[in-house]
Design a protein around this motif. Structure first.
Motif, PDB file in Angstrom:
ATOM      1  N   GLN A   1      -2.320   8.864  24.740  1.00 41.08           N
ATOM      2  CA  GLN A   1      -3.111  10.080  24.568  1.00 41.08           C
ATOM      3  C   GLN A   1      -4.089  10.266  25.720  1.00 41.08           C
ATOM      4  N   GLY A   2      -4.697   9.158  26.170  1.00 41.62           N
ATOM      5  CA  GLY A   2      -5.607   9.260  27.304  1.00 41.62           C
ATOM      6  C   GLY A   2      -4.909   9.714  28.573  1.00 41.62           C
ATOM      7  N   VAL A   3      -3.697   9.193  28.804  1.00 46.70           N
ATOM      8  CA  VAL A   3      -2.942   9.614  29.983  1.00 46.70           C
ATOM      9  C   VAL A   3      -2.574  11.085  29.881  1.00 46.70           C
ATOM     10  N   ASP A   4      -2.220  11.538  28.683  1.00 42.55           N
ATOM     11  CA  ASP A   4      -1.918  12.961  28.495  1.00 42.55           C
ATOM     12  C   ASP A   4      -3.143  13.825  28.814  1.00 42.55           C
ATOM     13  N   ARG A   5      -4.323  13.381  28.383  1.00 45.55           N
ATOM     14  CA  ARG A   5      -5.540  14.146  28.673  1.00 45.55           C
ATOM     15  C   ARG A   5      -5.824  14.162  30.176  1.00 45.55           C
ATOM     16  N   ILE A   6      -5.600  13.028  30.837  1.00 41.60           N
ATOM     17  CA  ILE A   6      -5.791  12.994  32.285  1.00 41.60           C
ATOM     18  C   ILE A   6      -4.806  13.945  32.960  1.00 41.60           C
ATOM     19  N   ALA A   7      -3.567  13.950  32.466  1.00 40.70           N
ATOM     20  CA  ALA A   7      -2.551  14.830  33.064  1.00 40.70           C
ATOM     21  C   ALA A   7      -2.942  16.294  32.916  1.00 40.70           C
TER      22      ALA A   7
END
Length: 706
Positions: free
Chosen positions: A323-329
């Motif tokens: 989820q954190g990587v998705d938010r960064i993306a």
């Protein structure tokens, strides 16, 4: 001695590319009045205009937004002009008045950095100047030099007005890309991580400040004001990613997901860098593809955990990382889109932002400088020789807050004076005449201002001859004058060293208690703000805690430079622990919020904040030890609580597997127990980190441990 040699080497090490264009511009501003004065036969007036421009350039900040630059130049022009008038007025009065006035101006220049060195130099040089110019003419010539600098700087505004803003965007994007690349891969040591983190924080602040100095239309849909908020999201999620990744790796659930995560994060970092530098990114598709592969791997891990083949808390951690990587993306895509739209601001005049509160320099140093200058003036004013000013000026500009910095400044000033005085005498001996001296001054100005921003040692070497030759431009510059200047500079440096050694030589040690307590209190406030989970408040208090830690670091750096002083190693380690505590605070903010009244999260946060506040109070009162609390016991309960929730969740999944669900997988149904497991498992590493760092800070900062 070894530290001093290292500092001198660092002063002469170039930290960037010299600004040759800016150096030539400064040389033009300084030497044009000199040349006109020589051609028209008004040497003293031309030198006064040139000296006014030179002193005004001290207040310039090349590369900064034009609103900030012009405001600083106008303030410096005003200070220099008034200083010249004050010095000329007290020249005709009783010498005790002049001694007190110059000493007070020197102390005020340290207390209010907005006045700074230019005000002290203008008063001193005007007082020791030879008669021949009236006060109004002297002030007018000085003001003309300062205004000439302002006009030259503003002249480049129409074509270069956006350059500082674009540079701020590039620096912020590059700093975030470096932090993201480091945070998503193999964990760096704290010594390597903290400089990257600090650089990113500084770049974000600089970007916000740069935007505040531009007049931006609120109707503009492409307003660049959105960019700092987007980059801040990247920063916060990157910090959380580093904490959660380290915890997931320790859980031991394989290595394939780590490799795929590294590929995705690396592509995102390249996308941020490319967007900031080129105004768009072609790396986004590759990053999204890598994130998709990582998401598939996470789904496999979750399925394995549901079947009992992997620890459920570890699977929850990996899911939170996804989820954190998705938010960064999503944030990176916004950065690329906003950068592609372009940083555009309408052709409005620069904006002048008044500081919220005046910047002052506290402590004993302003008093020390004032007393030293009064002593120097008393020794020289009875003689009232024209060259006596170099004794006073050397004391005023060489005396620094730290003893080692004073030694370094004295050495550089003596070297610069020797180079300038001897070189000027050689130039006039080989090719006599003010035209050749003007050419020599232009070379010094071009080199000095070009190297000013990337090597302080070179600036000291070339700026010292500039002030020397400009103030004495109309006087004979023979070998006797050169010897007198060097001798007076050496004597002034010796007096500065005496005052640095005798007056409050260990004054920075006395500040440590308040700085330590301030750091602990600010981190306690940060931890307590996590209870309400207001991102804005956490962000503000996180920056406040980082600033408090920075002030303690500055005090420790100055303590290292005191005679016989050295910063306690444990206090250095406490700064590292404080940085890890702030990282864990951001990681906790990134995980799903807990249900009201569920779990030990709020209890742990309250106990951590209480522990930090108790330590701060113990530091202030010099109590030995800290009153006991239940923090250690509650931290031990966190792991048991997560394990119990995980067992209950597995039982729930077994029950759901027996149900027929025509609409999809019943295991993906969001239940209250699933919410509690998501929060508890994802929050566990951050909570443990907060507790561990609070305990470490207590051990490192209490009076007993020091």
């Amino acid at each position: 001695m070894r530290g001093l040699i290292g500092a001198l080497r660092a002063d002469f090490r170039l930290s960037g590319r010299p600004a040759w264009g800016y150096g030539l511009l400064c040389a033009l501003v300084i030497c044009l009045p000199l040349l006109v004065g020589v051609l028209l036969g008004h040497l003293q007036v031309g030198a006064s205009v040139a000296l006014g421009g030179y002193l005004t350039l001290f207040g310039d900040a090349p590369g900064e937004p034009y609103g900030d630059r012009v405001r600083g130049l106008l303030v410096t022009t005003t200070a220099v002009t008034l200083g010249v008038g004050l010095g000329a007025l007290v020249q005709a009065g009783p010498w005790p008045v002049a001694v007190v006035v110059v000493g007070l101006v020197a102390a005020a220049g340290v207390y209010w950095p907005a006045l700074g060195t230019p005000a002290v130099l203008s008063v001193t040089l005007a007082y020791f100047a030879l008669p021949g110019m009236g006060v109004p003419l002297h002030m007018g010539a000085t003001a003309a030099g300062g205004l000439l600098v302002v006009l030259v700087v503003v002249a480049a505004w129409p074509v270069r007005r956006l350059r500082p803003l674009r540079r701020a965007v590039e620096e912020a994007g590059t700093a975030l890309a470096d932090l993201l690349a480091a945070g998503g891969r193999a964990p760096l040591a704290d010594e390597s991580w903290e400089p990257l983190r600090q650089r990113a924080v500084t770049a974000l602040k600089d970007l916000e400040r740069a935007l505040s100095l531009y007049r931006i239309s609120v109707e503009d849909d492409r307003s660049p004001e959105r960019l700092p908020a987007t980059l801040t999201r990247v920063f916060q999620q990157t910090i959380a990613l580093r904490v959660l990744r380290a915890a997931a790796v320790e859980a031991g659930i394989g290595t394939e997901w780590v490799r795929e995560l590294d590929e995705a994060v690396g592509a995102l970092a390249r996308a941020v860098r490319e967007a900031a530098l080129l105004g768009g990114s072609s790396e986004i598709p590759e990053a999204l593809a890598a994130i998709g592969r990582f998401a598939d791997r996470v789904d496999e891990i979750r399925a394995t955990a549901r079947a009992g083949g992997a620890p459920l808390p570890a699977a929850v951690l990996v899911g939170q990382i996804r989820q954190g990587v998705d938010r960064i993306a999503m944030a990176v895509r916004s950065v690329a889109r906003q950068a592609a739209e372009g940083v555009e601001v309408g052709p409005r005049l620069p904006r002048f932002v008044r500081p919220r509160r005046p910047v002052v320099s506290a402590g004993h140093h302003p008093v020390r400088v004032g007393l030293a200058v009064i002593t120097a003036m008393t020794l020289m004013v009875l003689v009232h020789q024209h060259y006596a000013k170099w004794f006073v000026v050397t004391v005023a500009v060489s005396l620094r807050p730290a003893y080692r910095d004073t030694v370094e400044r004295v050495l550089l000033r003596v070297l610069g004076t020797a180079v300038g005085a001897v070189a000027a005498a050689v130039v006039l001996a080989v090719a006599p005449g003010h035209l050749y001296l003007t050419l020599f001054i232009s070379v010094c100005a071009a080199l000095g201002f070009a190297l000013r921003g990337c090597g302080y040692g070179y600036w000291a070497i070339f700026s010292t001859p500039l002030s020397l030759m400009l103030s004495d431009f109309s006087l004979p510059l023979d070998w006797g004058a050169a010897a007198a200047r060097v001798g007076l500079t050496v004597a002034g440096g010796a007096l500065a060293l005496v005052f640095a050694r005798l007056l409050w030589p260990r004054g920075h040690r006395a500040r440590l208690t308040n700085r330590i307590a301030e750091m602990l209190d600010s981190h306690a406030v940060l931890v307590r703000s996590l209870i309400d989970r207001d991102p804005v408040q956490v962000d503000v208090r996180g920056f406040a805690a980082a600033d408090a830690a920075g002030r303690l670091a500055d005090s420790l750096d100055l303590l290292d430079k005191e005679p016989g002083g050295s910063a306690p190693r444990r206090l250095r380690e406490s700064l590292t622990a404080a940085g890890r505590l702030r990282d864990n605070a951001l990681a906790l903010l990134a995980v799903p919020p807990p249900e009201e009244g569920a779990g030990p999260t709020v209890t742990v946060l309250d106990l951590v904040a209480d522990r930090l506040e108790k330590v701060a109070e113990a530091v202030r009162t010099e109590e030995v030890g800290v009153p006991p609390d239940d923090l250690d016991a509650v931290l031990d309960e966190v792991g048991a609580y997560v394990d119990a929730l995980a067992a209950r969740r597995l039982d729930e999944l077994a029950e759901l597997a027996d149900l027929a669900d025509p609409h999809g997988d019943a295991a993906d149904r969001m239940t209250g127990l699933r919410r509690r497991v998501r929060h508890a498992a994802a929050a566990q590493p951050a909570l443990r980190g907060l507790g561990a760092e609070a305990v470490r800070l207590a051990a490192l900062t209490t009076p007993r441990s020091r």
